[in-house]
Design a protein around this motif. Structure first.
Motif, short mmCIF file in Angstrom:
data_model
loop_
_atom_site.label_atom_id
_atom_site.label_comp_id
_atom_site.label_asym_id
_atom_site.label_seq_id
_atom_site.Cartn_x
_atom_site.Cartn_y
_atom_site.Cartn_z
N GLY A 245 0.80 -1.35 0.16
CA GLY A 245 -0.05 0.09 0.08
C GLY A 245 0.88 1.17 0.00
O GLY A 245 0.31 2.38 -0.02
N GLY A 246 2.17 1.33 0.04
CA GLY A 246 3.01 2.43 -0.13
C GLY A 246 3.10 3.26 1.34
O GLY A 246 3.46 4.49 1.01
N GLN A 247 2.74 2.51 2.31
CA GLN A 247 2.81 3.17 3.66
C GLN A 247 4.26 3.82 4.07
O GLN A 247 5.22 3.23 3.63
CB GLN A 247 2.19 2.57 4.80
CG GLN A 247 0.63 2.36 4.79
CD GLN A 247 0.34 1.09 3.99
OE1 GLN A 247 0.92 0.50 3.00
NE2 GLN A 247 -1.01 0.64 4.21
N GLN A 248 4.48 4.58 4.83
CA GLN A 248 5.82 5.17 5.22
C GLN A 248 6.74 5.44 4.26
O GLN A 248 7.67 4.89 4.02
CB GLN A 248 6.39 4.05 6.20
CG GLN A 248 5.58 3.55 7.46
CD GLN A 248 6.35 2.69 8.60
OE1 GLN A 248 7.02 3.53 9.26
NE2 GLN A 248 6.15 1.34 8.41
N GLN A 249 6.12 6.46 3.17
CA GLN A 249 7.01 6.92 2.11
C GLN A 249 7.20 5.73 1.22
O GLN A 249 8.46 5.85 0.81
CB GLN A 249 8.12 7.65 2.58
CG GLN A 249 7.68 8.90 3.31
CD GLN A 249 8.69 9.12 4.36
OE1 GLN A 249 9.84 9.44 4.13
NE2 GLN A 249 8.16 9.13 5.95
N ASN A 250 6.57 4.40 1.16
CA ASN A 250 7.08 3.52 0.28
C ASN A 250 8.00 2.67 0.80
O ASN A 250 8.60 1.69 0.02
CB ASN A 250 7.33 4.11 -1.07
CG ASN A 250 6.30 3.38 -2.00
OD1 ASN A 250 5.75 2.53 -2.12
ND2 ASN A 250 6.29 4.22 -3.29
N LEU A 251 8.64 3.18 2.02
CA LEU A 251 9.91 2.30 2.40
C LEU A 251 9.19 0.79 3.12
O LEU A 251 10.18 0.19 3.05
CB LEU A 251 10.61 3.04 3.43
CG LEU A 251 11.56 3.93 2.83
CD1 LEU A 251 12.29 4.79 3.97
CD2 LEU A 251 12.84 2.98 2.04
N GLY A 254 2.28 -1.80 4.24
CA GLY A 254 1.59 -2.35 5.26
C GLY A 254 0.76 -1.66 6.34
O GLY A 254 1.45 -0.52 6.76
N THR A 255 -0.30 -2.03 6.93
CA THR A 255 -1.22 -1.16 7.81
C THR A 255 -0.15 -0.88 9.09
O THR A 255 0.42 -1.86 9.58
CB THR A 255 -2.47 -2.10 8.22
OG1 THR A 255 -3.15 -2.08 7.04
CG2 THR A 255 -3.19 -1.37 9.57
N LEU A 256 -0.29 0.22 9.53
CA LEU A 256 0.84 0.56 10.58
C LEU A 256 0.14 -0.25 11.96
O LEU A 256 -1.06 -0.34 12.04
CB LEU A 256 0.69 2.16 10.90
CG LEU A 256 1.71 3.05 9.85
CD1 LEU A 256 1.59 4.37 10.06
CD2 LEU A 256 3.32 2.60 9.76
N ASN A 257 1.10 -0.77 12.70
CA ASN A 257 0.78 -1.64 13.82
C ASN A 257 0.84 -0.46 15.00
O ASN A 257 1.56 -0.24 15.65
CB ASN A 257 2.18 -2.43 14.04
CG ASN A 257 1.79 -2.87 15.34
OD1 ASN A 257 0.85 -2.80 16.37
ND2 ASN A 257 2.71 -4.25 15.68
#
Ligand code: PLP
Length: 431
Positions: A245-251, A254-257
């Motif tokens: 999903g490209g979370q955390q500036q794509n680094l 995955g859904t944040l825990n």
């Protein structure tokens, strides 16, 4: 609900705090609302519950970054140190813009690094594994800087050196190492899993570019950790290892825990706030365990570096900080004391003429480790103990103790008694 405690032997003594720590009850209290009430996905910013969680996580990210000397965008949450180490090593080495083909590391690393580097070798990288100091009582396990000087050059993509050793507790001095890496344009990654929350760790002061940590090592929840990026190293190309999903500036997709992140922020805040007092208490418990064991066991040897003298005048009995005194906006000391030579809670000793596993079998109420947790199920002697010049028999006769926040003086005295008796029985048997 039946309490888990009820099925645990009440006389058990947990001295394996390098493998993991008990989640601090204050952390458990702090994360419950983020499971029961504010459970929305932080990516669901189209609705208010999602936006509330997103705002909380950004606040946690900023606090964690501040405590570790980074910028908020320099904290990438992962599932723990294994994933962070993999992200650092593969992310740097395998980025399409990476033209360098050499990696410099150390023989005493954790398996997360060792196995990742073996894979890079199979992919055609040259991996240089440097040995560590085996002489000099206060520097056993340290990486000699002149060895790095010989190994590093303009083809070195990455230097990978752990900060605190998980078996013998050696804390690696970093300033000369960081300067060398900078001079050669090599990225410096440190596996700081055993050091974060235990000693003062600030990536900006260490001078590492990348730093890995795991929250369950400092009384936070399991399954959460991070890769921290130095504020000046934000442009280092890192190839993401988990796509989606490209979370955390794509680094790291995955859904944040959210539960884990809230728990990490609380656990790290508590650890940093209470560090000086806690370390004084824990290092005195370590001193006590060492001297009580020596009284009972002739020829007992210390594995790893000597520690600095314990701080005097500090109460040994459990003195957990008052939960009410914890503040979510604790400001880290900008000029922390230099690192000691050894992690305060670490003790690793060699019991003459016996096997550590057999000793553990005769002291079932003690939770200790022979070698690192990840290797204790396999029969090979610890690679770390061999690297500091121990023989295979000495390594097999060694146990690692990890003393932590919840250990008490009476537990330490009891552990020494139990081990003394077990050793006496066993050595009669093997004589
Ligand atoms: C130095 C070090 N690095 C990495 C790890 C891996 O941490 P985790 O199992 O939380 O991924 C550990 C855990 O024992 C460790 O001690």
């Amino acid at each position: 609900m039946q309490s888990v405690k009820a099925i645990v032997l009440m006389d058990e003594i947990y001295l394996d705090n390098h493998a993991t720590t008990r989640t601090d009850p204050r952390v458990v209290d702090g994360i419950l609302p983020w499971m029961l009430d504010e459970f929305a996905n932080s990516g669901s910013t189209t609705h208010a519950p999602g936006r509330r969680v997103a705002a909380k996580l950004e606040e946690c990210r900023a606090n964690i970054a501040q405590l570790l000397g980074a910028e908020p965008e320099g904290v990438v949450f992962t599932s723990g140190a294994t994933e962070s180490v993999n992200l650092a090593i593969f992310g740097v080495a395998l980025h399409p813009r990476q033209k360098r083909r050499k990696i410099v590391s150390v023989v005493t690393e954790h398996w997360a690094s060792i196995d990742s580097l073996k894979k890079l070798e199979r992919l055609g990288f040259e991996v240089i594994r440097l040995g560590v100091e085996i002489h000099g009582p206060e520097s056993i396990g340290m990486l000699p800087i002149d060895e790095v000087e010989l190994a590093i050059d303009g083809d070195t993509a990455l230097v990978n050196v752990m900060l605190g050793n998980n078996e013998i507790g050696t804390l690696q001095p970093f300033s000369a190492l960081a300067a060398l890496c900078r001079q050669h344009g090599a990225v410096l990654h440190t596996d700081a899993t055993q050091a974060v929350g235990k000693v003062s760790v600030n990536i900006a002061e260490l001078g590492a570019d990348l730093l890995s940590f795991s929250s369950h090592k400092f009384y936070g929840p399991k399954g959460i950790g991070g890769l921290v990026i130095h504020p000046d190293s934000m442009s280092i190309p890192i190839l993401p290892q988990i796509l989606g999903g490209g979370q955390q500036q794509n680094l790291r997709s995955g859904t944040l825990n959210s539960v884990g992140i809230v728990g990490t922020e609380l656990a790290l805040t508590l650890a940093v706030e209470g560090m000086v007092e806690e370390n004084a208490r824990i290092s005195r418990l370590r001193e006590m365990l060492w001297s009580e064991l020596k009284k009972r066991i002739e020829g007992l040897q210390l594995n790893g570096p000597l520690w600095n003298p314990p701080i005097q005048g500090m109460s040994l009995e459990n003195s957990h900080p008052n939960p009410a005194s914890s503040s979510a906006h604790f400001v880290a000391d900008p000029h922390p004391a230099p690192l000691p030579a050894r992690l305060p809670g670490n003790l690793n000793v060699c019991f003459p003429k016996v096997d550590g596993q057999s000793l553990m079998l005769r002291a079932p109420q003690l939770a200790v480790s022979s070698g690192s947790a990840c290797t204790s199920s396999e029969p090979h002697p610890s690679h770390v103990l061999l690297a500091i010049g121990k023989s295979e028999d000495e390594a097999r006769g060694s146990l690692r103790f990890g003393i932590g926040r919840f250990n008490t003086e009476s537990e330490i005295l009891r552990a020494a008694d139990v081990l003394g008796d077990a050793y006496e029985e066993l050595s009669r048997f093997v004589a």
